[in-house]
Design an enzyme around this catalytic site. Structure first.
Site, mmCIF file in Angstrom:
data_model
loop_
_atom_site.group_PDB
_atom_site.id
_atom_site.type_symbol
_atom_site.label_atom_id
_atom_site.label_comp_id
_atom_site.label_asym_id
_atom_site.label_seq_id
_atom_site.Cartn_x
_atom_site.Cartn_y
_atom_site.Cartn_z
ATOM 1 N N PHE B 113 0.839 -1.174 0.000
ATOM 2 C CA PHE B 113 0.000 0.000 0.000
ATOM 3 C C PHE B 113 0.882 1.234 0.000
ATOM 4 C CE2 PHE B 113 -4.433 1.321 0.700
ATOM 5 C CZ PHE B 113 -5.092 0.184 0.255
ATOM 6 N N GLN B 226 -8.107 14.661 4.308
ATOM 7 C CA GLN B 226 -7.485 13.911 3.213
ATOM 8 C C GLN B 226 -8.457 13.782 2.041
ATOM 9 O OE1 GLN B 226 -6.589 9.509 3.427
ATOM 10 N NE2 GLN B 226 -4.499 10.288 3.352
ATOM 11 N N HIS B 228 -9.077 11.958 -1.706
ATOM 12 C CA HIS B 228 -8.652 10.814 -2.508
ATOM 13 C C HIS B 228 -8.766 11.200 -3.971
ATOM 14 C CE1 HIS B 228 -8.366 6.817 -4.191
ATOM 15 N NE2 HIS B 228 -8.010 6.370 -3.005
ATOM 16 N N LEU B 238 -15.724 5.803 -4.073
ATOM 17 C CA LEU B 238 -14.273 5.637 -4.153
ATOM 18 C C LEU B 238 -13.857 4.598 -5.189
ATOM 19 C CD1 LEU B 238 -11.480 6.188 -2.878
ATOM 20 C CD2 LEU B 238 -11.939 4.276 -1.354
ATOM 21 N N GLU B 241 -6.983 2.859 -5.053
ATOM 22 C CA GLU B 241 -5.711 3.045 -5.744
ATOM 23 C C GLU B 241 -5.243 1.798 -6.456
ATOM 24 O OE1 GLU B 241 -4.004 5.055 -2.035
ATOM 25 O OE2 GLU B 241 -2.315 3.952 -2.873
ATOM 26 N N ARG B 272 -1.359 10.126 -2.655
ATOM 27 C CA ARG B 272 -2.718 10.618 -2.888
ATOM 28 C C ARG B 272 -2.785 12.122 -3.004
ATOM 29 N NH1 ARG B 272 -6.221 7.069 1.464
ATOM 30 N NH2 ARG B 272 -5.829 5.050 0.484
ATOM 31 N N HIS B 340 -12.055 12.304 1.710
ATOM 32 C CA HIS B 340 -12.045 10.869 1.979
ATOM 33 C C HIS B 340 -11.873 10.534 3.453
ATOM 34 C CE1 HIS B 340 -11.462 6.648 1.378
ATOM 35 N NE2 HIS B 340 -10.201 6.671 1.755
ATOM 36 N N ARG B 375 -2.811 10.510 6.334
ATOM 37 C CA ARG B 375 -2.959 9.127 6.784
ATOM 38 C C ARG B 375 -2.492 8.161 5.704
ATOM 39 N NH1 ARG B 375 -6.517 5.046 5.854
ATOM 40 N NH2 ARG B 375 -8.008 6.298 4.687
#
Lengths: 292, 560, 323
Positions: B113, B226, B228, B238, B241, B272, B340, B375
């Site tokens: 990730f 944040q 996205h 969403l 990714e 992001r 997000h 985050r």
């Protein structure tokens, strides 16, 4: 058109009026039925509950018989159609196929997977075609309000049964209209008849059958027509129990699909075995004027 | 009057874990939720939960990745605790019955990730949040506690700076009621719905954060929001990714792979915030597509082929087909950044304690701070469980020796009086219209790119909306399941939080993590390596600042 | 992305039991692009036309399970049902609350019976002290073991299956497809230590009332295919306990019945299921049917190749439940 004729157990026993009517209609529209005394029962869904792989194997044997003769299968029962089609699908699972092939090989049987299972309803609507049928109608059904009752296994699971919709089909209604009847729409037409639990909990089965019959009646049906002899048993032979469950008389005659087709194409009630029904069909026959 | 030892408000992962901890400690627990627990937004999380369990990995690396990811605003002592708890937390959830994806050898499967040195994101297909939420609910639903299902908390009652309980509304019956308790854990999740474009569920209206704020708790780091980069246009659902990870390309209206300008080495796989800013810039500078739902860019998967798309990117494929009527096998997906995650929330320490005695918080509603200014993916699910447990355990301990909580009729009346006023007006403001204006304001003036003029305008507009909210009108007079009334309640909550966000953003004259100021584009550690605290006053949030806890990691430039 | 909009007629069930004598259908019309979900249309009704419409919704992305309702009589998630195809098929969108659950208000139903059935199957891992969890480590589980769950972990408890089920409608003794699919999930979980108990118990708690009509599988928005998992449960239950209930006795009886001659002996099946004494209760109905269809008392001819059927049974029928 030549098809392997798979009548199923009930059409050969208590439902033999269905077999009579099927043969009459097939003669009338030019479907040549090739018979195989080797066909076994499809398991009716109950065998599938007890042992899935055994069920697939038994039906793979049935399909292999047709495959060997180079024919597709004609069915006249929603349940048989479902079980045989299911077998075709389950055989895509390599683990199931291995076990089934292992059981059939010592018998010299190998099923390649190519047989199509076609219920008479789809052969009539998609292959013979409604225009051809309409042209053969000698005794139009005079706007008789008829509710179709499909039988679950013909429709679902819709992805496996190749149905555009498992809840909103229209082939049977299209056929009824082509025969001159007035198709009646009601929610119960795609629901269950209760037959699978007739032996498990009869009072619930009757409540379910009663619900569908009452629903059809309340929407104006004078009769129902079904492509499944098991539904026929539940809705016709056991209609007396259904009446008790809903607390009112129903008196709704139940036709097998080919009986209604046969009537419209000019068959007599005797040729269609209509006297064998538990709920008399005569009141409804009176609504359809005689043959042209 | 209902009475319990510990009331947990919010029944997502953090709330349920808190409730379990308090039940295990022997307390009489109430779990309050405006939705059935299984409907909580935790269930929407797709990616996975981080734990440094791989042989090549280490807890220290996870700590470092998180500290760096936070752009050095995360509290390092809290992050150390958090990363050490990760392994046992995942094991516990597996023991509770979570069905994780597995490797061939039977161990928990892990995927890479963003921002992580090694693949440490443990997952359950594309629905890790749902898997955890179900397992946790199944673990607790047979325990002894009281579930207040579809019960909206309206107010946290604090007297003498001590929690006394909550006042709320049973949706189905329409009855107002009080729950007296010395300890309350707020685990109500985020307030993404302050923005017009958010991946959040409709239920994410920050009710617990607003209630805590109103009752005197400090909020922390609210300006850190944040975004996205790839949310479906129109719905803002969403698109994870993974789409880019598997080779998806971002293109502008000229057909250019524009990320080459903004991140020449990693292109679409940049972090992001970098990708989000790139997309916004492309649209602002006229190179985006335009339509009735605003400007956007294309996420292209067609070149990957049907086979790959339908197997490895199945959920993205389903989303595009089911919610946008787009078949990604043959056409590009229209995407634009959306809000997000909220790094900010109710300020807590590692024990979930706030600055109000008896008030605890955990999950996205809280700010410890683990995520600082930004985050990392996979850390949010972990946070809910680690700090849900902390908050529940410490709330239980507090309740064991706290003085008896007291609620009075006056508390009930104070809560319900405004609502009754809204419902008896002959004319006034439509809560839905106020909400829409607030969302548009936040989107325009406090979005991905911020500057002084915009933020000042944002503050002015939010304050004007708050004024108008005083005259909000509820037309639905029914006592049953009155969503019109709840719309108004939630809009009121969100206006409070919107103000805290814009005021905090206006004050912070630097760029750090997800907070980007075009007028202050650099990170300024000397002046700004500190947390923003916001306390509610009648004139708006009063800001103060608190130091970032430091243990081992000196701030470095954050490059990937 | 820009589809032209069309005018979509909505008819929405409205009923507040506290104030209305009976339900009515409120008509609205909105201009919508065909891919627009019904939920979006309803939210626009709430925002622009009528804020008193009551409904459940949250994630709008088919994961929270809140927005299940009847859309043109089909149990569906509103967020995942685009208006276009429904309009094309029916000319309008009729929206009603789900079935089998009492109406609270408008589209909101009381899900107490649904949750009760779920809780009744004890949806949590049942452990025993002889099989403790590995200390500090996850239980190992192979990908093949994960496969055995099929799609049951995808269930979002939306209750569309429960709403669509004719057995739920007819008989409160039937737990419904979701609870049974959830039971299956625990029966195949290697960590659960109560497989046998669960299978034994469900045989007397409604398993065999499933009609296998597949309406649940049709309605399910997450491809859980509950009817297929219920079928699996039936076979697993027979293997666990044998044919002890009417339902399992009928299934096993049927299996044995066609083994003999490859075709169904209807009379024998009745006797197998009801037993010789129970058959007497069926006498009246039997005579009634016999009058019209006298051949039912005759034994059918065996099929040609009945020996092949026998050999297939020998290979694949492990005799489960036949005792």
């Amino acid at each position: 058109m030549k098809l392997a004729y798979y009548p199923g157990c009930v059409a050969q026993e208590s439902g033999r009026e269905l077999d009579l009517a099927t043969r009459w209609v097939c003669r009338a529209v030019g479907i040549e039925l090739v018979e195989f005394p080797t066909f076994s029962c499809c398991g009716s869904g109950f065998l599938d509950e007890a042992n899935e792989v055994l069920n697939v194997a038994i039906n793979a044997r049935n399909l292999a018989i047709a495959e060997k003769a180079g024919l597709d299968l004609l069915t006249i029962c929603s349940t048989c159609t479902g079980m045989l089609t299911l077998a075709n699908h389950r055989l895509h699972d390599p683990a199931v196929k291995a076990r089934v092939d292992g059981a059939l090989r010592p018998l010299g049987i190998a099923y390649g997977g190519g047989v199509k299972v076609k219920h008479l309803l789809s052969v009539l609507t998609e292959e013979i075609g409604l225009d051809t049928l309409r042209a053969k109608v000698k005794r139009p059904l005079a706007g008789l309000p008829v509710g179709a009752f499909y039988g679950c296994h013909l429709l679902r699971p819709s992805d496996e049964m190749g149905q555009a919709s498992g809840e909103e089909p229209h082939a049977f209604e299209d056929l009824l209209a082509a025969l001159g009847a007035t198709p009646v729409m009601y929610r119960g037409r795609v629901m269950c008849c209760g037959f699978p639990i007739q032996f498990v909990k009869p009072e619930t089965a009757s409540r379910i059958a009663g619900r569908q019959l009452l629903d059809a009646k309340e929407h104006g049906a004078h009769a129902l027509a079904t492509p499944c002899p098991l539904c026929h048993i539940s809705l016709d032979a056991y209609q007396n129990h259904a009446e008790k469950a809903v607390g009112q008389p129903l008196q709704l005659p139940i036709f097998h699909l080919p009986q209604l087709v046969g009537l419209a194409l000019g068959a007599t009630p005797e040729e269609l075995g209509l006297a064998r029904h538990l709920v008399p069909v005569d009141p409804v026959l009176a609504e359809i004027p005689g043959p042209r | 009057m209902n009475r319990h030892d510990v009331v947990v408000v919010g029944a997502g992962l953090a709330g349920q874990r808190a409730a379990l901890a308090a039940i295990d400690a022997g307390r009489d627990v109430a779990l309050v939720s405006k939705l059935h627990p299984l409907r909580s937004h935790s269930g929407a999380a797709q990616g996975g939960i981080n734990a440094a369990v791989g042989a090549e990995d280490s807890v220290d690396t996870h700590i470092f990745d998180t500290v760096k990811g936070s752009d050095y605003l995360g509290d390092q002592d809290a992050i150390e605790f958090f990363c050490r708890e990760a392994g046992p937390t995942v094991v516990e959830m597996e023991h509770f019955g979570t069905i994780f994806s597995r490797s061939e050898d039977g161990s928990l499967a892990r995927r890479p990730f963003g921002g992580a040195h090694f693949p440490r994101t443990i997952y359950a297909a594309d629905r890790t949040g749902l898997a955890l939420l179900q397992a946790l609910w199944e673990r607790i639903e047979s325990e002894r506690f009281t579930l207040y299902d579809e019960w909206d908390m309206l107010r946290l009652v604090v007297r003498d700076r001590r929690v006394q309980g909550i006042v709320g509304l049973d949706r189905k019956s329409g009855e107002y009621a009080e729950i007296a308790a010395p300890a309350v854990v707020m685990a109500t999740g985020p307030a993404g719905r302050v923005y017009a474009r958010t991946t959040n569920a409709h239920s994410c209206t920050g009710d617990g954060i607003a209630a805590a704020y109103t009752a005197g708790a400090s909020l922390k780091d609210m300006e850190f929001v944040q975004f996205h980069p790839t949310a479906l246009l129109e719905s803002s659902i969403l698109i994870t990714e993974g789409a880019r990870g598997e080779g998806g390309l971002l293109k502008n209206k000229d057909g250019d792979r524009f990320m080459a300008k903004y991140a020449p080495h990693v292109l679409e796989l940049a972090s992001r915030d970098v990708v989000s800013r790139a997309i916004v810039t492309e649209v602002r500078e006229g190179r985006g597509f335009t339509g009735e739902f605003g400007g956007y860019v294309h996420l292209e998967l067609m070149h990957l082929g049907r086979e790959k798309i339908e197997s490895r990117l199945q959920e993205i494929c389903d989303f595009a087909r089911n919610f946008a009527g787009i078949d990604p096998v043959v056409e590009p997906i229209p995407v634009y950044p959306a809000q997000h995650y909220m790094m900010g929330g109710i300020g807590t320490n590692i024990r979930g304690e706030t600055n109000v005695a008896g008030l605890f918080a955990a999950g996205e509603a809280a700010c410890v701070s683990i995520h600082g200014a930004n985050r990392l993916g996979g850390n949010s699910l972990l946070e809910t469980l680690v700090f849900g447990k902390q908050a529940g355990a410490f709330a239980a301990a507090y309740a064991a020796s706290a003085p008896r909580a007291e609620l009075h009729d006056a508390d009930l009346d104070a809560t319900t009086a405004p609502l009754r006023a809204w419902s008896s007006r002959a004319d006034g403001e439509d809560p839905s219209a106020l909400r829409t204006e607030m969302q548009a304001t936040m989107e325009r003036y406090a979005g991905i790119y911020r500057n002084e003029a915009d933020l000042m305008e944002g503050i002015r507009r939010i304050r004007a909306l708050r004024q108008r909210f005083e005259r909000v009108r509820v037309v639905d007079r029914s006592g049953h399941y009155n969503l019109n009334l709840l719309d108004a309640v939630e809009t009121g909550h969100m206006l409070e939080l919107a103000e805290a966000i814009v005021v905090g953003a206006y004050a912070r004259t630097e760029s750090r993590g997800a907070h980007f100021r075009t007028d202050f584009p650099k990170r300024d550690d000397a002046k700004w390596m500190k947390h923003t605290l916001a306390e509610r006053t009648p004139d708006g949030p009063r800001l103060s600042y608190a130091p970032v806890a430091y243990t081992r990691w000196d701030p470095m430039e954050r490059v990937y | 992305m820009s589809e032209p909009t069309v005018s979509v007629p909505l008819e929405v069930y409205r009923f507040d039991p506290a104030t209305d004598a009976k339900p009515c259908y409120q008509k609205y019309a909105l201009d919508l692009a065909p891919h627009t979900p019904v939920l979006t249309a309803l939210l626009r009704v709430r925002a622009e036309v009528d804020p008193t419409l009551s409904m459940r919704y949250s994630c709008r992305s088919a994961i929270c399970g809140s927005c299940a309702m009847l859309i043109n009589s089909k149990s569906r998630l509103a967020c995942e049902t685009p208006v276009g195809p429904e309009l094309a098929a029916h000319g309008r969108i009729v929206v009603e609350p789900m079935r089998n659950q009492p109406v609270v208000r408008d589209l909101v139903v009381d899900q107490t019976p649904f949750w009760r059935e779920y809780r009744r199957i004890e949806p949590h891992l049942k452990l025993d002290k002889d099989h403790p969890m590995p200390e500090g480590k996850p239980n190992p589980m192979s990908p093949a073991e994960v496969e055995r769950f099929h799609e049951t972990p995808r269930c979002i408890a939306c209750a569309a299956c429960y709403s669509a089920c004719p057995a739920v409608e007819a008989d409160p003794a039937f737990p419904g497809p979701m609870a049974l699919a959830k039971l299956y999930r625990f029966v195949v979980d290697p960590r659960d230590q109560a497989h046998q108990d669960r299978l034994v118990r469900i045989q007397t708690e409604g398993l065999w009332l499933c009609l296998r009509c597949h309406l649940c599988t049709e309605a399910c928005p997450k491809d859980v295919r509950p009817s297929e998992r219920i079928r699996d449960l039936k076979e697993l239950a027979i293997r666990a306990q044998g044919a002890t209930e009417r339902g399992s006795r009928h299934a096993v009886g049927f299996k044995e019945n066609i083994r003999d001659r490859g075709t169904l002996n209807e009379m024998k099946l009745v006797r197998q299921t009801y037993g010789p004494v129970g058959m007497l209760g069926q006498l009246g109905q039997g005579v009634r049917i016999w009058r019209k269809k006298p051949e039912i008392t005759k034994r059918p001819h065996p099929i040609q190749g009945a020996d092949e059927v026998e050999k297939i049974y020998e290979a694949l029928d492990d005799g489960s439940g036949s005792k």
